[in-house]
Enzyme design. Structure first.
Site, PDB file in Angstrom:
ATOM      1  N   GLY A  94       0.496  -5.420 -11.363  1.00 24.04           N
ATOM      2  CA  GLY A  94       0.309  -6.231 -10.160  1.00 24.04           C
ATOM      3  C   GLY A  94       1.613  -6.864  -9.716  1.00 24.04           C
ATOM      4  O   GLY A  94       2.016  -6.756  -8.550  1.00 24.04           O
ATOM      5  N   ALA A  95       2.304  -7.506 -10.663  1.00 24.16           N
ATOM      6  CA  ALA A  95       3.559  -8.183 -10.328  1.00 24.16           C
ATOM      7  C   ALA A  95       4.600  -7.165  -9.853  1.00 24.16           C
ATOM      8  O   ALA A  95       5.347  -7.432  -8.903  1.00 24.16           O
ATOM      9  CB  ALA A  95       4.074  -8.956 -11.542  1.00 24.16           C
ATOM     10  N   ASN A  96       4.640  -6.005 -10.487  1.00 34.91           N
ATOM     11  CA  ASN A  96       5.621  -4.986 -10.067  1.00 34.91           C
ATOM     12  C   ASN A  96       5.377  -4.583  -8.607  1.00 34.91           C
ATOM     13  O   ASN A  96       6.318  -4.448  -7.816  1.00 34.91           O
ATOM     14  CB  ASN A  96       5.514  -3.727 -10.939  1.00 34.91           C
ATOM     15  CG  ASN A  96       5.912  -3.986 -12.392  1.00 34.91           C
ATOM     16  OD1 ASN A  96       6.483  -5.016 -12.714  1.00 34.91           O
ATOM     17  ND2 ASN A  96       5.587  -3.050 -13.264  1.00 34.91           N
ATOM     18  N   THR A 138      -0.012  10.360  -7.165  1.00 34.95           N
ATOM     19  CA  THR A 138       1.419  10.486  -7.465  1.00 34.95           C
ATOM     20  C   THR A 138       1.566  11.455  -8.632  1.00 34.95           C
ATOM     21  O   THR A 138       0.896  11.321  -9.656  1.00 34.95           O
ATOM     22  CB  THR A 138       2.037   9.113  -7.796  1.00 34.95           C
ATOM     23  OG1 THR A 138       1.254   8.472  -8.813  1.00 34.95           O
ATOM     24  CG2 THR A 138       2.076   8.217  -6.573  1.00 34.95           C
ATOM     25  N   GLY A 172      14.406  -0.262 -16.806  1.00 32.21           N
ATOM     26  CA  GLY A 172      13.544  -1.409 -16.566  1.00 32.21           C
ATOM     27  C   GLY A 172      12.517  -1.151 -15.474  1.00 32.21           C
ATOM     28  O   GLY A 172      12.465  -0.061 -14.890  1.00 32.21           O
ATOM     29  N   GLY A 216       5.426   4.188 -10.638  1.00 32.55           N
ATOM     30  CA  GLY A 216       4.155   4.238  -9.892  1.00 32.55           C
ATOM     31  C   GLY A 216       3.935   2.940  -9.124  1.00 32.55           C
ATOM     32  O   GLY A 216       3.478   2.946  -7.974  1.00 32.55           O
ATOM     33  N   ASP A 217       4.278   1.835  -9.753  1.00 36.29           N
ATOM     34  CA  ASP A 217       4.125   0.529  -9.087  1.00 36.29           C
ATOM     35  C   ASP A 217       5.115   0.402  -7.927  1.00 36.29           C
ATOM     36  O   ASP A 217       4.785  -0.167  -6.877  1.00 36.29           O
ATOM     37  CB  ASP A 217       4.365  -0.608 -10.086  1.00 36.29           C
ATOM     38  CG  ASP A 217       3.419  -0.531 -11.267  1.00 36.29           C
ATOM     39  OD1 ASP A 217       2.261  -0.097 -11.068  1.00 36.29           O
ATOM     40  OD2 ASP A 217       3.833  -0.885 -12.382  1.00 36.29           O
ATOM     41  N   GLU A 248      -5.600  -4.123 -14.560  1.00 33.84           N
ATOM     42  CA  GLU A 248      -5.194  -4.894 -15.744  1.00 33.84           C
ATOM     43  C   GLU A 248      -5.830  -6.289 -15.754  1.00 33.84           C
ATOM     44  O   GLU A 248      -5.423  -7.149 -16.535  1.00 33.84           O
ATOM     45  CB  GLU A 248      -3.665  -4.999 -15.811  1.00 33.84           C
ATOM     46  CG  GLU A 248      -3.024  -3.657 -16.166  1.00 33.84           C
ATOM     47  CD  GLU A 248      -1.507  -3.691 -16.243  1.00 33.84           C
ATOM     48  OE1 GLU A 248      -0.939  -2.885 -16.997  1.00 33.84           O
ATOM     49  OE2 GLU A 248      -0.881  -4.500 -15.533  1.00 33.84           O
ATOM     50  N   GLY A 280       5.786  15.594  -6.735  1.00 37.32           N
ATOM     51  CA  GLY A 280       5.563  14.977  -5.431  1.00 37.32           C
ATOM     52  C   GLY A 280       4.258  14.182  -5.383  1.00 37.32           C
ATOM     53  O   GLY A 280       3.773  13.681  -6.402  1.00 37.32           O
TER      54      GLY A 280
HETATM   55  O1  RIB Z   1       3.351   0.347 -14.704  1.00 34.25           O
HETATM   56  C1  RIB Z   1       4.308  -0.223 -15.554  1.00 34.25           C
HETATM   57  C2  RIB Z   1       3.798  -1.503 -16.101  1.00 34.25           C
HETATM   58  O2  RIB Z   1       2.680  -1.231 -16.918  1.00 34.25           O
HETATM   59  C3  RIB Z   1       4.762  -2.244 -16.979  1.00 34.25           C
HETATM   60  O3  RIB Z   1       5.545  -3.162 -16.265  1.00 34.25           O
HETATM   61  C4  RIB Z   1       3.854  -2.888 -18.008  1.00 34.25           C
HETATM   62  O4  RIB Z   1       3.894  -4.267 -17.959  1.00 34.25           O
HETATM   63  C5  RIB Z   1       2.464  -2.359 -17.738  1.00 34.25           C
HETATM   64  O5  RIB Z   1       1.680  -3.226 -17.037  1.00 34.25           O
END
Ligand code: RIB
Length: 312
Positions: A40-42, A220, A287, A251-252, A139, A225
């Site tokens: 979510g945060a990503n 994805t 990262g 993916g995020d 999550e 592709g």
């Molecule tokens: O999709 C990658 C993320 O999956 C990572 O940042 C990890 O925290 C998990 O949630």
């Protein structure tokens, strides 16, 4: 507000390994990095970095990590009014192992994320109603996901559901209410029970979801592709060829960037093409959030390389 992300945050504990140890074996690994993550945060950070106004509903732990997670979100301009600490509860953490081929293996310990319950959506109702899109992943508790989907339907706010990590318990009646369902290949395989080795198989699994009533399925597929399927059409958008170092969070990156451009333009194909570039750039650095490019870097990359080709 442009985007509401109702989802997780994690502390990423990333170990770069030469190989996984066997049972009972101790191995030295070349390096380790601590970072801010969580699907979510990503996604929120990806959209925020590109300039979207993002709010995030999330729960952090009452530990050394919680405050830093909130500060990190704020550093990307994300509204954290509804990012709260859970007393006596640890933050979510994700031990991640990245091998020399840039592939990752991720464990998640949900911690405070388990406490993001439907009542939080009620508390944020006034602000959520003003958002152009709601973004969800898996999550946090499923009951909260379902409540958020119903909220989106009730208030005519498009919902993007990223079914990650895949859960066989996911109720397809809710999936069908979302405007966008965005799995990767392995999530698609787990959720449909269908093989996804070949592009043909991915197309079949995506059509199965479309037949069930999902409006847009965007799969994805890494270097193969992206497949975008609707009831009228299925198109594949090529990937960029880059030297991948770490695919964690790609993916995020894709979903956050897609959401940003979708809100700005409502052009789904263009949003996929831009997100393809954003995700490609993210895998060239180590990262998760820290690997995401700036808008200028993305614009320069896409201008130099051109938007990726689309085929039926
Ligand atoms: O999709 C990658 C993320 O999956 C990572 O940042 C990890 O925290 C998990 O949630």
């Amino acid at each position: 507000m442009d985007i509401a992300v109702i989802g997780s945050n994690m502390v990423d504990l990333i170990t770069y390994i030469d190989k996984m140890p066997k049972e009972g074996e101790t191995l030295e690994a070349p390096s380790f990095e601590l970072g801010c993550g969580g699907k979510g945060a990503n996604q929120a950070v990806a959209a925020g970095k590109l300039g979207s106004k993002v709010m995030m509903l999330t729960k952090v732990g009452d530990d050394i990590f919680g405050g830093n997670t909130i500060q990190n979100l704020e550093s990307f301009g994300i509204d954290t009014t509804f990012a709260c600490k859970v007393p006596g509860t640890p933050s979510g953490v994700a031990p991640i192992f990245v091998d020399p081929q840039s592939k990752n293996r991720i464990l998640i310990v949900k911690g405070a994320n388990q406490h993001l319950l439907p009542a939080e959506i009620d508390k944020a109702e006034m602000q959520l109603k003003k958002c152009s899109v709601i973004v969800l992943q898996l999550e946090i508790p499923l009951e909260t996901i379902y409540y958020a989907i119903d909220f989106g339907v009730k208030h005519q706010i498009p919902v993007i559901l990223n079914p990650a990590p895949a859960s066989k318990e996911l109720d397809f009646d809710y999936v069908c209410k979302c405007d966008f369902f965005m799995p990767n290949e392995s999530e698609l395989e787990i959720l449909t029970g269908m093989p996804v080795e070949t592009e043909e198989q991915v197309r079949k699994a995506a059509s199965y979801l479309i037949e069930k009533g999902v409006k847009n399925v965007i799969v994805t597929m890494g270097s193969r592709g992206v497949l975008w399927a609707t009831k009228d059409n299925a198109q594949r958008i090529d990937a960029y060829r880059v030297d991948a170092i770490d695919t964690t969070g790609a993916g995020d990156a894709f979903i956050g960037c897609f959401t940003h451009y979708y809100v700005q333009t409502k052009d789904i194909l263009h949003s996929i093409q831009m997100a393809t570039g954003f995700a490609a750039l993210s895998v060239t650095k180590r990262g998760t959030q820290i690997s995401y490019p700036t808008k200028d870097e993305l614009t320069q990359f896409v201008t130099e390389k051109g938007l990726r080709a689309v085929s039926q």
